[in-house]
Motif scaffolding. Structure first.
Motif, PDB file in Angstrom:
ATOM      1  N   MET A 151       0.806  -1.195   0.000  1.00  0.00           N
ATOM      2  CA  MET A 151       0.000   0.000   0.000  1.00  0.00           C
ATOM      3  C   MET A 151       0.849   1.260   0.000  1.00  0.00           C
ATOM      4  SD  MET A 151      -3.549  -0.120   1.791  1.00  0.00           S
ATOM      5  CE  MET A 151      -4.148  -1.476   2.735  1.00  0.00           C
ATOM      6  N   ALA A 152       2.072   1.173   0.454  1.00  0.00           N
ATOM      7  CA  ALA A 152       2.946   2.348   0.444  1.00  0.00           C
ATOM      8  C   ALA A 152       3.187   2.824  -0.983  1.00  0.00           C
ATOM      9  CB  ALA A 152       4.265   2.023   1.125  1.00  0.00           C
ATOM     10  N   ALA A 153       3.071   1.923  -1.938  1.00  0.00           N
ATOM     11  CA  ALA A 153       3.264   2.306  -3.340  1.00  0.00           C
ATOM     12  C   ALA A 153       2.189   3.287  -3.796  1.00  0.00           C
ATOM     13  CB  ALA A 153       3.261   1.068  -4.228  1.00  0.00           C
ATOM     14  N   LEU A 154       0.973   3.154  -3.280  1.00  0.00           N
ATOM     15  CA  LEU A 154      -0.095   4.079  -3.653  1.00  0.00           C
ATOM     16  C   LEU A 154       0.194   5.493  -3.143  1.00  0.00           C
ATOM     17  CD1 LEU A 154      -3.232   1.868  -2.981  1.00  0.00           C
ATOM     18  CD2 LEU A 154      -2.312   2.574  -5.203  1.00  0.00           C
ATOM     19  N   ILE A 155       0.701   5.590  -1.929  1.00  0.00           N
ATOM     20  CA  ILE A 155       1.040   6.897  -1.362  1.00  0.00           C
ATOM     21  C   ILE A 155       2.215   7.495  -2.128  1.00  0.00           C
ATOM     22  CG2 ILE A 155       1.912   8.083   0.696  1.00  0.00           C
ATOM     23  CD1 ILE A 155      -1.038   7.279   0.811  1.00  0.00           C
ATOM     24  N   ARG A 156       3.210   6.696  -2.407  1.00  0.00           N
ATOM     25  CA  ARG A 156       4.369   7.170  -3.159  1.00  0.00           C
ATOM     26  C   ARG A 156       3.950   7.653  -4.550  1.00  0.00           C
ATOM     27  NH1 ARG A 156       7.544   3.615  -1.602  1.00  0.00           N
ATOM     28  NH2 ARG A 156       7.027   1.987  -3.092  1.00  0.00           N
ATOM     29  N   ALA A 196       0.978   8.793  -5.426  1.00  0.00           N
ATOM     30  CA  ALA A 196       0.198  10.027  -5.287  1.00  0.00           C
ATOM     31  C   ALA A 196       1.109  11.217  -5.032  1.00  0.00           C
ATOM     32  CB  ALA A 196      -0.818   9.874  -4.156  1.00  0.00           C
ATOM     33  N   ARG A 197       2.104  11.047  -4.176  1.00  0.00           N
ATOM     34  CA  ARG A 197       3.040  12.143  -3.891  1.00  0.00           C
ATOM     35  C   ARG A 197       3.857  12.510  -5.132  1.00  0.00           C
ATOM     36  NH1 ARG A 197       5.423  10.153   1.928  1.00  0.00           N
ATOM     37  NH2 ARG A 197       3.565  10.636   3.135  1.00  0.00           N
ATOM     38  N   THR A 198       4.324  11.508  -5.848  1.00  0.00           N
ATOM     39  CA  THR A 198       5.111  11.763  -7.053  1.00  0.00           C
ATOM     40  C   THR A 198       4.274  12.470  -8.108  1.00  0.00           C
ATOM     41  OG1 THR A 198       6.512   9.844  -6.628  1.00  0.00           O
ATOM     42  CG2 THR A 198       6.475  10.677  -8.886  1.00  0.00           C
ATOM     43  N   ALA A 199       3.054  12.004  -8.316  1.00  0.00           N
ATOM     44  CA  ALA A 199       2.178  12.630  -9.308  1.00  0.00           C
ATOM     45  C   ALA A 199       1.885  14.075  -8.932  1.00  0.00           C
ATOM     46  CB  ALA A 199       0.879  11.832  -9.429  1.00  0.00           C
ATOM     47  N   LEU A 229      -2.159  16.941 -13.605  1.00  0.00           N
ATOM     48  CA  LEU A 229      -3.141  17.167 -12.537  1.00  0.00           C
ATOM     49  C   LEU A 229      -4.174  16.038 -12.506  1.00  0.00           C
ATOM     50  CD1 LEU A 229      -3.681  21.022 -12.791  1.00  0.00           C
ATOM     51  CD2 LEU A 229      -2.728  19.772 -10.839  1.00  0.00           C
ATOM     52  N   ALA A 230      -4.590  15.594 -13.682  1.00  0.00           N
ATOM     53  CA  ALA A 230      -5.534  14.474 -13.752  1.00  0.00           C
ATOM     54  C   ALA A 230      -4.900  13.203 -13.187  1.00  0.00           C
ATOM     55  CB  ALA A 230      -5.985  14.256 -15.189  1.00  0.00           C
ATOM     56  N   ALA A 231      -3.639  12.966 -13.513  1.00  0.00           N
ATOM     57  CA  ALA A 231      -2.942  11.788 -12.990  1.00  0.00           C
ATOM     58  C   ALA A 231      -2.795  11.870 -11.476  1.00  0.00           C
ATOM     59  CB  ALA A 231      -1.574  11.651 -13.654  1.00  0.00           C
ATOM     60  N   ALA A 232      -2.512  13.067 -10.966  1.00  0.00           N
ATOM     61  CA  ALA A 232      -2.366  13.240  -9.521  1.00  0.00           C
ATOM     62  C   ALA A 232      -3.685  12.997  -8.800  1.00  0.00           C
ATOM     63  CB  ALA A 232      -1.839  14.643  -9.211  1.00  0.00           C
ATOM     64  N   SER A 233      -4.776  13.491  -9.365  1.00  0.00           N
ATOM     65  CA  SER A 233      -6.064  13.280  -8.705  1.00  0.00           C
ATOM     66  C   SER A 233      -6.470  11.808  -8.756  1.00  0.00           C
ATOM     67  CB  SER A 233      -7.149  14.168  -9.329  1.00  0.00           C
ATOM     68  OG  SER A 233      -7.405  13.789 -10.658  1.00  0.00           O
ATOM     69  N   THR A 234      -6.147  11.130  -9.841  1.00  0.00           N
ATOM     70  CA  THR A 234      -6.451   9.704  -9.951  1.00  0.00           C
ATOM     71  C   THR A 234      -5.627   8.899  -8.936  1.00  0.00           C
ATOM     72  OG1 THR A 234      -6.990   9.937 -12.282  1.00  0.00           O
ATOM     73  CG2 THR A 234      -6.447   7.724 -11.514  1.00  0.00           C
ATOM     74  N   ALA A 235      -4.357   9.228  -8.811  1.00  0.00           N
ATOM     75  CA  ALA A 235      -3.495   8.526  -7.854  1.00  0.00           C
ATOM     76  C   ALA A 235      -3.970   8.764  -6.425  1.00  0.00           C
ATOM     77  CB  ALA A 235      -2.046   8.979  -8.022  1.00  0.00           C
ATOM     78  N   GLY A 275      -8.000   3.016   1.484  1.00  0.00           N
ATOM     79  CA  GLY A 275      -8.077   3.198   2.926  1.00  0.00           C
ATOM     80  C   GLY A 275      -7.116   4.199   3.515  1.00  0.00           C
ATOM     81  N   HIS A 276      -6.308   4.842   2.690  1.00  0.00           N
ATOM     82  CA  HIS A 276      -5.384   5.855   3.194  1.00  0.00           C
ATOM     83  C   HIS A 276      -6.127   7.154   3.469  1.00  0.00           C
ATOM     84  CE1 HIS A 276      -1.711   3.592   2.534  1.00  0.00           C
ATOM     85  NE2 HIS A 276      -2.205   3.209   1.368  1.00  0.00           N
ATOM     86  N   GLN A 277      -5.628   7.897   4.428  1.00  0.00           N
ATOM     87  CA  GLN A 277      -6.183   9.203   4.753  1.00  0.00           C
ATOM     88  C   GLN A 277      -5.446  10.283   3.967  1.00  0.00           C
ATOM     89  OE1 GLN A 277      -8.878   9.541   6.879  1.00  0.00           O
ATOM     90  NE2 GLN A 277      -8.816   7.313   6.701  1.00  0.00           N
ATOM     91  N   VAL A 278      -6.030  11.459   3.879  1.00  0.00           N
ATOM     92  CA  VAL A 278      -5.386  12.579   3.189  1.00  0.00           C
ATOM     93  C   VAL A 278      -4.043  12.893   3.830  1.00  0.00           C
ATOM     94  CG1 VAL A 278      -5.580  15.041   2.652  1.00  0.00           C
ATOM     95  CG2 VAL A 278      -7.556  13.544   2.392  1.00  0.00           C
ATOM     96  N   THR A 279      -3.955  12.778   5.144  1.00  0.00           N
ATOM     97  CA  THR A 279      -2.704  13.073   5.838  1.00  0.00           C
ATOM     98  C   THR A 279      -1.605  12.075   5.494  1.00  0.00           C
ATOM     99  OG1 THR A 279      -3.539  11.880   7.762  1.00  0.00           O
ATOM    100  CG2 THR A 279      -3.784  14.287   7.758  1.00  0.00           C
ATOM    101  N   ASP A 280      -1.957  10.915   4.968  1.00  0.00           N
ATOM    102  CA  ASP A 280      -0.940   9.963   4.518  1.00  0.00           C
ATOM    103  C   ASP A 280      -0.246  10.476   3.265  1.00  0.00           C
ATOM    104  OD1 ASP A 280      -1.725   8.283   6.574  1.00  0.00           O
ATOM    105  OD2 ASP A 280      -3.004   7.064   5.283  1.00  0.00           O
ATOM    106  N   THR A 281      -1.012  11.143   2.414  1.00  0.00           N
ATOM    107  CA  THR A 281      -0.450  11.698   1.186  1.00  0.00           C
ATOM    108  C   THR A 281       0.238  13.030   1.452  1.00  0.00           C
ATOM    109  OG1 THR A 281      -2.227  10.651  -0.065  1.00  0.00           O
ATOM    110  CG2 THR A 281      -0.998  12.376  -1.192  1.00  0.00           C
ATOM    111  N   HIS A 282      -0.296  13.793   2.396  1.00  0.00           N
ATOM    112  CA  HIS A 282       0.234  15.112   2.734  1.00  0.00           C
ATOM    113  C   HIS A 282       0.603  15.127   4.217  1.00  0.00           C
ATOM    114  CE1 HIS A 282      -1.316  16.550  -1.083  1.00  0.00           C
ATOM    115  NE2 HIS A 282      -2.451  15.978  -0.789  1.00  0.00           N
TER     116      HIS A 282
END
Length: 78
Positions: A1-6, A8-11, A33-39, A47-54
């Motif tokens: 699941m850490a790959a999803l956060i990574r 999203a942050r990269t995008a 921007l579309a890729a970032a919102s999709t990620a 199941g990640h929270q917004v604070t996981d991405t930011h």
């Protein structure tokens, strides 16, 4: 699941760089921007929270990011 956060942050990082370099109306910026919102949506659905991405930064106060200008309600001197 850490790959999803990574992802999203990269995008998000790439979208911000394109926005800075090319502006909002540029097709590359819009695509990133579309890729970032999709990620971010995929991370949220997993199941990640917004604070996981930011994550909160210790260098700033709550609700701001490290590069944010401090808020002031007074007018600048002329």
């Amino acid at each position: 699941m850490a790959a999803l956060i990574r992802a999203a942050r990269t995008a998000q990082h790439l979208a911000v760089r394109a926005l800075t370099a090319h502006g909002l109306a540029h097709p590359l910026t819009l695509a990133l921007l579309a890729a970032a919102s999709t990620a971010a949506a995929r991370a949220w659905e997993a199941g990640h929270q917004v604070t996981d991405t930011h994550p909160a930064s210790t260098a700033s106060s709550p609700g701001t990011h490290p590069g944010a200008a401090p808020h002031s309600h007074s007018r600048r001197p002329r």
